[in-house]
Design a protein around this motif. Structure first.
Motif, PDB file in Angstrom:
ATOM      1  N   ARG A  17       0.833  -1.208   0.000  1.00 47.74           N
ATOM      2  CA  ARG A  17       0.000   0.000   0.000  1.00 47.74           C
ATOM      3  C   ARG A  17       0.864   1.254   0.000  1.00 47.74           C
ATOM      4  NH1 ARG A  17      -3.532  -3.195   3.186  1.00 47.74           N
ATOM      5  NH2 ARG A  17      -2.618  -2.502   5.154  1.00 47.74           N
ATOM      6  N   ASP A  55      -1.132  -6.755  -9.703  1.00 50.72           N
ATOM      7  CA  ASP A  55      -2.532  -6.312  -9.567  1.00 50.72           C
ATOM      8  C   ASP A  55      -2.592  -4.909  -8.971  1.00 50.72           C
ATOM      9  OD1 ASP A  55      -3.432  -8.720 -10.580  1.00 50.72           O
ATOM     10  OD2 ASP A  55      -3.769  -9.615  -8.596  1.00 50.72           O
ATOM     11  N   ASP A  56      -1.727  -4.617  -7.999  1.00 48.62           N
ATOM     12  CA  ASP A  56      -1.690  -3.282  -7.388  1.00 48.62           C
ATOM     13  C   ASP A  56      -1.428  -2.213  -8.437  1.00 48.62           C
ATOM     14  OD1 ASP A  56      -1.999  -4.517  -4.943  1.00 48.62           O
ATOM     15  OD2 ASP A  56       0.105  -4.314  -4.359  1.00 48.62           O
ATOM     16  N   GLN A 103      -4.314  -1.393 -10.649  1.00 51.11           N
ATOM     17  CA  GLN A 103      -5.363  -0.609  -9.989  1.00 51.11           C
ATOM     18  C   GLN A 103      -5.082   0.887 -10.046  1.00 51.11           C
ATOM     19  OE1 GLN A 103      -6.525  -1.736  -5.965  1.00 51.11           O
ATOM     20  NE2 GLN A 103      -5.821  -3.834  -6.361  1.00 51.11           N
ATOM     21  N   VAL A 104      -3.803   1.258 -10.078  1.00 49.48           N
ATOM     22  CA  VAL A 104      -3.421   2.658  -9.903  1.00 49.48           C
ATOM     23  C   VAL A 104      -3.176   3.366 -11.225  1.00 49.48           C
ATOM     24  CG1 VAL A 104      -1.716   4.212  -8.856  1.00 49.48           C
ATOM     25  CG2 VAL A 104      -2.449   2.155  -7.637  1.00 49.48           C
ATOM     26  N   ARG A 143      -2.626   3.145 -15.734  1.00 48.92           N
ATOM     27  CA  ARG A 143      -2.832   2.439 -16.991  1.00 48.92           C
ATOM     28  C   ARG A 143      -1.608   2.560 -17.905  1.00 48.92           C
ATOM     29  NH1 ARG A 143      -5.888   0.507 -14.274  1.00 48.92           N
ATOM     30  NH2 ARG A 143      -8.166   0.387 -14.386  1.00 48.92           N
TER      31      ARG A 143
END
Length: 478
Positions: free
Chosen positions: A70, A100-101, A104-105, A107
């Motif tokens: 995180r 995956d992290d 999510q943040v 592109r």
């Protein structure tokens, strides 16, 4: 990428350039290049691997790994490149979740990995292309199956080449150039004569660039293979001259056929034998540093301390793959490390041209030593106002989570105790020195009374007992 994320990214790029040009040592910009050695676990055993194989991992234990992930996510909107290495990334638990992290943040294609290429099945090949990754570097240390398989025990060259072909087929199916594929070759006694064949093989595989680097000898690989230096380090004059001749012959040809042919460590090797290394263009065509667009051609100032935060599997943080650590992420947050006293000191040393003193590698980066770099012209005045605007805007900090906060609190307490112990140790050493002087005074007194030690048994025995006690105390203190 949302409009806000895009604005953060481009604002950070502009701020980073301004701080670099003005030689700032405290940075408001975030790292443009974030590199992670997520662990040293690997599915094969390379003869020359410089890493320890002790199981260290940034992704274990899971509770701390989740919080560290995180914290890392707060940096992803700002980076141009997120470079992930192992060990072998595909063999390390948690690598998939880390990917995956990122998805999510952002592109943008920021992901870049180094791999031995043995575990890239069709599912992973498709994901590498669809995510998309920006670069995939495959380590290949031989052009023939016999050489490669001997140096990389547990791997097979034919299988690796087939896995590279999987990625190429998915790229063709999805009509994309990404990820760019490149290869890394460690130069050793048993493979350097295969360099021309290796370069041709990589061209046929569709690699866009290749890198050649001399072997790094470390305490870890020497402990595993005591004869490694004697067997594989190129040191004899005749072999160095042969390698020099091979590279002089092939580099001009293949630099026209790849996007880049990068070299590292060869300039140091050749110059040590009085051989010209100018044709290597190691300053312009080297692996280090990666300027990320801050500097073109030969570097007046190494950009890495202004662009790069490099984290290794034990938590150590560096401003370059090759430099000494500036701290540890289990002691301080990533934002704190970026502007830690050690980081600021390193930037100051490099501005003054003190690269080696700052902790840079003599073998790979010593050629820059002694080149001070004053600030450059910052350009139009509106850039100053842009700098102020971006600095005033600030950037969101990632909140410190429960487990990481506890680890850092414990580490701070450990540092405090070590400091107290060091103070206590210095006090004991001072007392020991005083006791030593007292014993010498006793011996001098015994001698002053004349005769042998036997005629003064009390003083002699006291001196012997004192020396023995002093020795025991010194042993306990050490």
């Amino acid at each position: 990428m949302t409009a806000d994320t895009e604005r953060l990214y481009f604002d950070n790029l502009r701020l980073s350039r301004l701080e670099y040009e003005q030689r700032h040592v405290y940075l408001y910009s975030r790292p443009r290049c974030l590199s992670l050695v997520i662990g040293n676990a690997c599915n094969i055993a390379c003869l020359h691997c410089y890493q320890a194989k002790n199981g260290d991992s940034l992704l274990r234990p899971p509770e701390i790994a989740a919080e560290l992930r995180r914290e890392l996510m707060a940096f992803y909107p700002y980076v141009s490149t997120l470079r992930i290495q192992g060990g072998e990334v595909f063999a390390i638990r948690g690598f998939r979740e880390l990917i995956d992290d990122v998805a999510q943040v952002v592109r943008r294609p920021i992901l870049s990995i180094s791999t031995n290429g043995t575990l890239i099945d069709d599912e992973w090949a498709e994901r590498l292309v669809r995510t998309p990754f920006s670069d995939v570097t495959v380590s290949i240390d031989g052009a023939t199956r016999a050489t490669y398989n001997r140096l990389r025990k547990g791997a097979d060259l034919d299988r690796v080449l087939a896995n590279i072909d999987r990625i190429q087929r998915w790229k063709a199916q999805l009509a994309t150039d990404l990820p760019y594929l490149d290869s890394f070759f460690v130069i050793m006694r048993s493979n350097f004569r295969e360099i021309p064949q290796y370069l041709e093989s990589m061209r046929r595989c569709g690699m866009t660039s290749v890198a050649l680097q001399t072997m790094e000898l470390s305490p870890e690989n020497i402990a595993r293979v005591p004869a490694l230096a004697a067997d594989e380090a190129i040191a004899a004059r005749g072999e160095v001259e042969e390698l020099h001749a091979i590279l002089r012959d092939v580099l001009p040809h293949f630099r026209k056929r790849f996007r880049a042919v990068r070299v590292s460590g060869l300039e140091t090797l050749f110059e040590a034998h009085g051989l010209s290394a100018a044709f290597l263009a190691e300053g312009e065509e080297g692996l280090y540093p990666d300027s990320d667009g801050l500097s073109e051609g030969a570097f007046d100032l190494c950009p890495n301390p202004w662009t790069t935060l490099f984290l290794v599997e034990n938590g150590d943080a560096h401003l370059c793959f090759l430099s000494q650590p500036i701290g540890n992420l289990y002691s301080e947050s990533l934002s704190t490390l970026w502007n830690s006293p050690n980081a600021i000191s390193k930037r100051s040393d490099i501005i003054a041209g003190r690269y080696i003193a700052s902790g840079c590698s003599r073998q790979y980066c010593g050629w820059r030593d002694g080149k001070p770099s004053p600030p450059t012209n910052i350009g139009p005045r509106q850039e100053w106002s842009e700098l102020v605007r971006i600095q005033a805007g600030g950037q969101a900090e990632a909140g410190e989570s429960e487990y990481l906060a506890l680890v850092r609190k414990l580490m701070a307490e450990e540092r405090r105790k070590r400091h107290e112990l060091e103070v206590h140790k210095r006090s004991l050493e001072s007392q020991l020195e005083a006791a030593r002087n007292h014993i010498q005074d006793l011996e001098a007194a015994a001698a002053a009374h004349g005769g042998s030690a036997r005629r003064r048994p009390l003083l002699a025995r006291a001196a012997r007992r004192a020396w023995k006690a002093l020795g025991n105390l010194r042993h306990r203190l050490s």
